[in-house]
Design a protein around this motif. Structure first.
Motif, PDB file in Angstrom:
ATOM      1  N   THR A  39      -2.130  -7.846 -13.333  1.00 34.70           N
ATOM      2  CA  THR A  39      -3.073  -8.930 -13.078  1.00 34.70           C
ATOM      3  C   THR A  39      -2.966 -10.018 -14.154  1.00 34.70           C
ATOM      4  O   THR A  39      -2.936 -11.214 -13.836  1.00 34.70           O
ATOM      5  CB  THR A  39      -4.509  -8.386 -13.036  1.00 34.70           C
ATOM      6  N   ARG A  42       0.140 -12.067 -13.526  1.00 33.78           N
ATOM      7  CA  ARG A  42       0.037 -12.978 -12.377  1.00 33.78           C
ATOM      8  C   ARG A  42      -0.837 -14.180 -12.706  1.00 33.78           C
ATOM      9  O   ARG A  42      -0.521 -15.313 -12.327  1.00 33.78           O
ATOM     10  CB  ARG A  42      -0.514 -12.225 -11.171  1.00 33.78           C
ATOM     11  N   ARG A 109      -8.829 -13.392  -6.918  1.00 31.98           N
ATOM     12  CA  ARG A 109      -8.011 -12.933  -5.778  1.00 31.98           C
ATOM     13  C   ARG A 109      -6.753 -12.241  -6.263  1.00 31.98           C
ATOM     14  O   ARG A 109      -6.299 -11.253  -5.662  1.00 31.98           O
ATOM     15  CB  ARG A 109      -7.658 -14.121  -4.869  1.00 31.98           C
ATOM     16  N   ALA A 110      -6.173 -12.734  -7.353  1.00 33.59           N
ATOM     17  CA  ALA A 110      -4.980 -12.085  -7.905  1.00 33.59           C
ATOM     18  C   ALA A 110      -5.305 -10.666  -8.335  1.00 33.59           C
ATOM     19  O   ALA A 110      -4.527  -9.722  -8.094  1.00 33.59           O
ATOM     20  CB  ALA A 110      -4.444 -12.901  -9.080  1.00 33.59           C
ATOM     21  N   SER A 113      -5.735  -8.500  -5.262  1.00 35.35           N
ATOM     22  CA  SER A 113      -4.442  -8.267  -4.615  1.00 35.35           C
ATOM     23  C   SER A 113      -3.677  -7.153  -5.310  1.00 35.35           C
ATOM     24  O   SER A 113      -3.075  -6.286  -4.658  1.00 35.35           O
ATOM     25  CB  SER A 113      -3.629  -9.564  -4.629  1.00 35.35           C
ATOM     26  N   HIS A 117      -2.822  -3.586  -3.566  1.00 34.71           N
ATOM     27  CA  HIS A 117      -1.430  -3.130  -3.518  1.00 34.71           C
ATOM     28  C   HIS A 117      -1.300  -1.747  -4.134  1.00 34.71           C
ATOM     29  O   HIS A 117      -0.573  -0.873  -3.616  1.00 34.71           O
ATOM     30  CB  HIS A 117      -0.544  -4.132  -4.258  1.00 34.71           C
ATOM     31  N   SER A 137      -9.872  -2.196   2.400  1.00 36.50           N
ATOM     32  CA  SER A 137      -9.313  -3.543   2.216  1.00 36.50           C
ATOM     33  C   SER A 137     -10.290  -4.614   2.680  1.00 36.50           C
ATOM     34  O   SER A 137     -10.424  -5.668   2.053  1.00 36.50           O
ATOM     35  CB  SER A 137      -7.978  -3.673   2.949  1.00 36.50           C
ATOM     36  N   TRP A 141     -11.928  -7.759   0.510  1.00 35.58           N
ATOM     37  CA  TRP A 141     -11.931  -9.177   0.893  1.00 35.58           C
ATOM     38  C   TRP A 141     -13.357  -9.700   1.034  1.00 35.58           C
ATOM     39  O   TRP A 141     -13.635 -10.863   0.734  1.00 35.58           O
ATOM     40  CB  TRP A 141     -11.137  -9.388   2.169  1.00 35.58           C
TER      41      TRP A 141
END
Length: 405
Positions: A39, A42, A109-110, A113, A117, A137, A141
């Motif tokens: 994280t 990113r 959001r990163a 994500s 994952h 998931s 969101w």
């Protein structure tokens, strides 16, 4: 898919075996340093705006976001914005560090994500059904949507509060620059912030609105400034609108339903003296019935009408009181004298302006001299009569004609 699994997808609750597997997966995830590392990488590489955020602060907030995400998945419920105090705290921190709100949302959001994952990698090994992974998931969101809503709300509150604070500081600086001696460093700091020159002349201004136009005085002033090609900085002090004029107003451009009193051109640190003159000018203009843009030079001797009421009383006793018992005729006589003065002692022009016959005007002037003892050929008398009519607000139209250069 079993009935238990279908029910889990609908309610967020998990069957007992899955619940145990999820507990183990999420516990492992909370200690998984790879999520933190990925994280951070990113955000630093893909999200602009974080350059001023120290590594320690960013690491702390990412850990907090990971914990928030894990708790949401564990609960299996869609959070509401008002529940996310972490989002409010993070938004407040990043706002103070001048990170754009879009970057804050992208950073969160990163983080989600990377977590999602990692869940997709670990779930099959833990024997967690795909349907339950899908439910988790959607929770993530939904968390992202709720986080975004809370963060944006905090940014909006901070922006509004910042604008109000800036406006208050600007207003305070303008008021201090106009009315009090300021420390040179404070004066110049404000000048730099508000683009006010320190080596070029500026003018103080005091604005009075006509009755009924008080609510539009700021917008009317800005309209005049645009048409006159100048810039104004204003603030409210008591019932008055005061400010600083930057530039030279175009000659002949007048405001609508405003009287704008201007002081002399001075350097910034001499503004209080200019402000005193502007205040006197606007009060004098109100006293003699003038409107538009005025200054002491334009008003000339009329400035004294405001400052010497004793003289006004004396002259009114001399030239107005003797006509008080003559009724409407006295009003006509004063009208004739005023027209005579206003038209440069021209009887034809004065008679045409009222309008009356020239012989009627001559008769009224003669009666005025008889009733008051005034000699209309004497310069001193003409000056005194001009004072009287100025105090009665009788020569206002010429103010709009002359303007201020």
């Amino acid at each position: 898919m079993t009935t238990d699994q279908r029910d889990a997808g609908a309610t967020g609750e998990r069957p007992m075996p899955s619940r145990h597997a999820w507990d183990e997966l999420l516990t492992a995830l909370s200690h998984d340093e790879s999520v933190l590392v990925r994280t951070l990488e990113r955000i630093r590489s893909d999200v602009p705006g974080y350059e001023a955020v120290p590594d320690g602060a960013l690491r702390f907030s990412v850990r907090r976001n990971i914990g928030l995400s894990i708790r949401a998945v564990r609960a299996g419920e869609h959070p509401r914005p008002e529940q996310l105090d972490e989002a409010a705290e993070l938004a407040a921190e990043r706002h103070a560090q001048a990170v754009p709100v879009g970057s804050v949302l992208a950073g969160f959001r990163a983080c989600m994500s990377v977590i999602l994952h990692r869940i997709l990698e670990l779930a099959p090994r833990a024997g967690i059904p795909p349907a339950e992974v899908l439910v988790s998931s959607t929770v993530l969101w939904a968390l992202g949507d709720a986080f975004s809503a809370r963060a944006v709300a905090v940014y909006q509150e901070k922006d509004v509060a910042g604008l109000l604070a800036d406006s208050e500081r600007r207003s305070e600086w303008i008021g201090q620059a106009l009315t009090a001696a300021m420390e040179p460093s404070d004066l110049r700091q404000g000048a730099a912030l508000y683009d006010v020159p320190v080596s070029q002349p500026v003018r103080a201004m005091v604005v009075h609105a006509a009755p009924g136009a008080e609510g539009q005085r700021t917008s009317r002033l800005q309209d005049w400034a645009e048409r006159a090609g100048v810039r104004v900085l204003t603030t409210v002090r008591g019932q008055a609108l005061i400010g600083i004029l930057l530039g030279v107003p175009a000659r002949g451009v007048q405001p609508e339903k405003l009287t704008i009193g201007l002081g002399a051109d001075v350097l910034l640190d001499e503004l209080p003296a200019s402000f005193d003159a502007a205040s006197s000018a606007v009060h004098a203009a109100q006293r003699v019935g003038w409107a538009g843009v005025v200054d002491p030079e334009t008003l000339s001797w009329r400035m004294a009408v405001h400052t010497s009421p004793e003289t006004t009383t004396l002259l009114a006793e001399r030239y107005v009181a003797p006509l008080e018992g003559t009724g409407e005729f006295g009003d006509h006589v004063l009208e004739a004298v005023e027209a005579y003065l206003s038209h440069r002692l021209s009887i034809p022009l004065a008679a045409h302006s009222i309008p009356v016959h020239v012989n009627t005007l001559r008769y009224r002037l003669q009666r005025f001299s008889q009733l008051t003892g005034a000699d209309l050929g004497d310069t001193g008398t003409l000056v005194e009569l001009s004072w009287v009519f100025a105090a009665r607000g009788g020569d206002a139209p010429r103010a709009l004609e002359n303007g201020v250069s």
